[in-house]
Design a protein around this motif. Structure first.
Motif, PDB file in Angstrom:
ATOM      1  N   PRO A 186       0.812  -1.223   0.000  1.00 42.65           N
ATOM      2  CA  PRO A 186       0.000   0.000   0.000  1.00 42.65           C
ATOM      3  C   PRO A 186       0.840   1.266   0.000  1.00 42.65           C
ATOM      4  N   ALA A 187       0.191   2.372  -0.359  1.00 44.46           N
ATOM      5  CA  ALA A 187       0.807   3.689  -0.228  1.00 44.46           C
ATOM      6  C   ALA A 187       1.034   4.007   1.239  1.00 44.46           C
ATOM      7  N   LEU A 188       2.115   4.730   1.515  1.00 45.95           N
ATOM      8  CA  LEU A 188       2.388   5.192   2.869  1.00 45.95           C
ATOM      9  C   LEU A 188       2.097   6.677   3.025  1.00 45.95           C
ATOM     10  N   VAL A 189       1.770   7.338   1.928  1.00 41.83           N
ATOM     11  CA  VAL A 189       1.401   8.753   1.992  1.00 41.83           C
ATOM     12  C   VAL A 189       0.116   8.867   2.818  1.00 41.83           C
ATOM     13  N   GLY A 190       0.167   9.680   3.859  1.00 40.87           N
ATOM     14  CA  GLY A 190      -1.003   9.860   4.704  1.00 40.87           C
ATOM     15  C   GLY A 190      -1.246   8.739   5.693  1.00 40.87           C
ATOM     16  N   ALA A 191      -0.313   7.776   5.810  1.00 47.67           N
ATOM     17  CA  ALA A 191      -0.530   6.621   6.689  1.00 47.67           C
ATOM     18  C   ALA A 191      -0.322   6.947   8.165  1.00 47.67           C
ATOM     19  N   GLU A 192       0.380   8.048   8.469  1.00 48.08           N
ATOM     20  CA  GLU A 192       0.580   8.500   9.848  1.00 48.08           C
ATOM     21  C   GLU A 192       1.192   7.411  10.730  1.00 48.08           C
ATOM     22  N   LEU A 193       2.314   6.860  10.284  1.00 49.29           N
ATOM     23  CA  LEU A 193       3.023   5.839  11.061  1.00 49.29           C
ATOM     24  C   LEU A 193       4.012   6.508  12.007  1.00 49.29           C
ATOM     25  N   ASP A 194       4.163   5.950  13.214  1.00 48.99           N
ATOM     26  CA  ASP A 194       5.177   6.511  14.112  1.00 48.99           C
ATOM     27  C   ASP A 194       6.505   5.808  13.878  1.00 48.99           C
ATOM     28  N   ALA A 195       7.573   6.422  14.388  1.00 50.02           N
ATOM     29  CA  ALA A 195       8.925   5.954  14.090  1.00 50.02           C
ATOM     30  C   ALA A 195       9.174   4.548  14.616  1.00 50.02           C
ATOM     31  N   ALA A 196       8.725   4.254  15.822  1.00 53.01           N
ATOM     32  CA  ALA A 196       8.991   2.934  16.410  1.00 53.01           C
ATOM     33  C   ALA A 196       8.305   1.838  15.609  1.00 53.01           C
ATOM     34  N   TYR A 197       7.060   2.080  15.203  1.00 53.88           N
ATOM     35  CA  TYR A 197       6.342   1.071  14.422  1.00 53.88           C
ATOM     36  C   TYR A 197       7.020   0.852  13.070  1.00 53.88           C
ATOM     37  N   ALA A 198       7.358   1.941  12.369  1.00 51.46           N
ATOM     38  CA  ALA A 198       8.001   1.810  11.060  1.00 51.46           C
ATOM     39  C   ALA A 198       9.312   1.051  11.167  1.00 51.46           C
ATOM     40  N   ALA A 199      10.096   1.357  12.189  1.00 55.96           N
ATOM     41  CA  ALA A 199      11.387   0.680  12.362  1.00 55.96           C
ATOM     42  C   ALA A 199      11.200  -0.805  12.636  1.00 55.96           C
ATOM     43  N   ALA A 200      10.201  -1.149  13.438  1.00 57.09           N
ATOM     44  CA  ALA A 200       9.947  -2.558  13.736  1.00 57.09           C
ATOM     45  C   ALA A 200       9.510  -3.309  12.498  1.00 57.09           C
ATOM     46  N   ARG A 201       8.673  -2.680  11.650  1.00 56.35           N
ATOM     47  CA  ARG A 201       8.251  -3.344  10.424  1.00 56.35           C
ATOM     48  C   ARG A 201       9.450  -3.593   9.511  1.00 56.35           C
ATOM     49  N   ILE A 202      10.329  -2.633   9.403  1.00 51.81           N
ATOM     50  CA  ILE A 202      11.486  -2.780   8.517  1.00 51.81           C
ATOM     51  C   ILE A 202      12.399  -3.905   9.000  1.00 51.81           C
ATOM     52  N   ARG A 203      12.617  -3.976  10.288  1.00 54.20           N
ATOM     53  CA  ARG A 203      13.583  -4.937  10.822  1.00 54.20           C
ATOM     54  C   ARG A 203      13.006  -6.338  11.075  1.00 54.20           C
ATOM     55  N   THR A 204      11.723  -6.439  11.439  1.00 52.90           N
ATOM     56  CA  THR A 204      11.243  -7.738  11.928  1.00 52.90           C
ATOM     57  C   THR A 204       9.921  -8.178  11.327  1.00 52.90           C
ATOM     58  N   SER A 205       9.531  -7.631  10.188  1.00 48.89           N
ATOM     59  CA  SER A 205       8.295  -8.085   9.563  1.00 48.89           C
ATOM     60  C   SER A 205       8.457  -9.524   9.067  1.00 48.89           C
ATOM     61  N   GLY A 206       7.396 -10.312   9.203  1.00 42.97           N
ATOM     62  CA  GLY A 206       7.399 -11.696   8.751  1.00 42.97           C
ATOM     63  C   GLY A 206       6.599 -12.562   9.703  1.00 42.97           C
ATOM     64  N   ARG A 207       6.340 -13.781   9.298  1.00 39.47           N
ATOM     65  CA  ARG A 207       5.476 -14.663  10.077  1.00 39.47           C
ATOM     66  C   ARG A 207       6.087 -15.022  11.425  1.00 39.47           C
ATOM     67  N   ARG A 208       5.281 -14.845  12.477  1.00 35.54           N
ATOM     68  CA  ARG A 208       5.755 -15.191  13.823  1.00 35.54           C
ATOM     69  C   ARG A 208       6.086 -16.679  13.945  1.00 35.54           C
ATOM     70  N   ASP A 209       5.343 -17.508  13.202  1.00 42.13           N
ATOM     71  CA  ASP A 209       5.533 -18.954  13.305  1.00 42.13           C
ATOM     72  C   ASP A 209       6.459 -19.492  12.221  1.00 42.13           C
TER      73      ASP A 209
END
Length: 387
Positions: free
Chosen positions: A179-202
């Protein structure tokens, strides 16, 4: 800042005027030419049947620098057929390694050793590798820094357009892959976590991932300095006014991941069926949390196969967004109910009615989610309880 920008200067030009062959097809917003694979390169470049809009080439170039100028989250795989092991030594065969990507990132059924798709891909990768032996690769999944702020948004935009844009589009305007991130209003901690650790927990091979379909960026693929720059840009662009809804990229008719009961365009798209109201969960209510895209509403179990979401609000953005049912908040293993909800106009207090697939019962869910299928992201969800 000039030093950090210089290594990415040509990548935006590559995005706007793609090279011939190789990874250039990934710049098409529809995810590639489509159709059944005729060659191993087709399998490498195009999404798999029954999967999402990702292809092998979405995350892995054949060599670096890549022909299209993009830096991808995964290591190059041009020599992969000659490696002695895979995934930090956890897997011993190329097919096992490929199937990790196929199942966990591409949302498709694992390839079989005797099927044509695998035979074509294996032959292509063997041809790319040649006769020279290759060393095994190692990666390290790391948590983001405690403070991910302080980056350079201008440098982050250049880096984004040379890497993340392969899915999120130049300037974070979105594609059918992300998706577009324009207007998504993400905070820095959330964005950083998605970049570093996104993926299936299992995940069977990756430890420390936190959910989602977006590929993680390991320590050797992205430095903390670059991470902060990316975060600065994502936060900055997230605060801009979103583009008009009718200016976005249309949603794919992407398949629901294997094992999910809903079928896009299937029986749920036709006339509603009549069901009895005998199950003990009938009458239970779930209040949807607001996670992304303005989702709110109250879901109510009407009968043994019908759920009505009253006062439903959702801005209509995303890629293949559907109502999902699941158990224990695990919607990645859940199932779809009803059609894609992405549309040019927002949902503003409407009543949305969906039905369970014929093969499912109310025993298969204790909550519902407004679920982004390709990205495996919960936009808003709730657990059913007695009113």
């Amino acid at each position: 800042m000039t030093r950090r920008l210089s290594s990415f200067a040509l990548a935006l030009a590559a995005l706007l005027a793609a090279c011939d062959g190789g990874e250039s097809d990934l710049l098409r917003p529809d995810g590639g030419p489509g159709g059944p694979p005729a060659t191993g390169r087709d399998v490498y470049e195009q999404p798999l049947a029954g999967g999402n809009s990702f292809a092998c080439a979405t995350c892995h170039a054949l060599s670096e620098p890549a022909a299209d100028g993009f830096r991808r989250p995964g290591h190059p795989i041009g020599d992969a057929a000659n490696r002695p092991s895979y995934k930090n030594g956890q897997l011993g065969s190329l097919l096992e390694a490929v199937n990790t990507c196929v199942v966990e990132w591409m949302a498709a059924e694992p390839l079989r050793e005797d099927e044509e798709t695998w035979v074509l891909l294996e032959g292509f990768l063997e041809e790319q590798a040649g006769e020279s032996p290759a060393e095994p690769l190692a990666f390290e999944i790391v948590a983001p820094p405690d403070d991910a702020t302080g980056g350079d948004a201008e440098a982050g935009e250049a880096l984004f357009d040379a890497s993340c844009a392969i899915c999120h589009g130049a300037g974070a305007t979105g594609t059918t892959r992300a998706p577009a991130l324009v207007g998504a209003e993400l905070d820095a901690a959330y964005a950083a976590a998605r970049i570093r650790t996104s993926g299936r927990r299992d995940s069977a091979v990756y430890e420390g991932l936190t959910s989602g379909r977006m590929p993680f960026w390991a320590a050797d693929r992205l430095s903390d300095e670059e991470l902060r720059d990316l975060v600065a840009f994502v936060v900055e662009v997230g605060g801009r006014p979103p583009p008009p809804l009718d200016a976005g990229v249309p949603s794919d008719d992407a398949s629901v991941p294997p094992g999910d009961g809903g079928v896009p365009g299937g029986e749920d798209a036709g006339a509603p069926r009549s069901c009895e109201a005998t199950h003990p969960k009938v009458g239970r209510v779930a209040t949807l949390s607001t996670l992304f895209h303005g989702v709110t509403g109250t879901a109510r179990i009407v009968d043994d196969c019908t759920i009505a979401i009253e006062g439903f609000h959702y801005d209509g953005r995303g890629i293949d967004v559907r109502i999902y049912g699941g158990l224990g908040g695990d919607y990645a293993r859940g199932f779809a109910m009803g059609p894609d909800l992405v549309r040019p106009t927002p949902w503003e207090g409407e009543t949305l009615t969906v039905q369970l697939p014929a093969a499912r019962t109310l025993d298969d869910l204790d909550g519902v989610s407004v679920w982004c299928v390709d990205a495996a992201v919960d936009f808003g969800s709730g657990t059913f309880a007695e009113p």
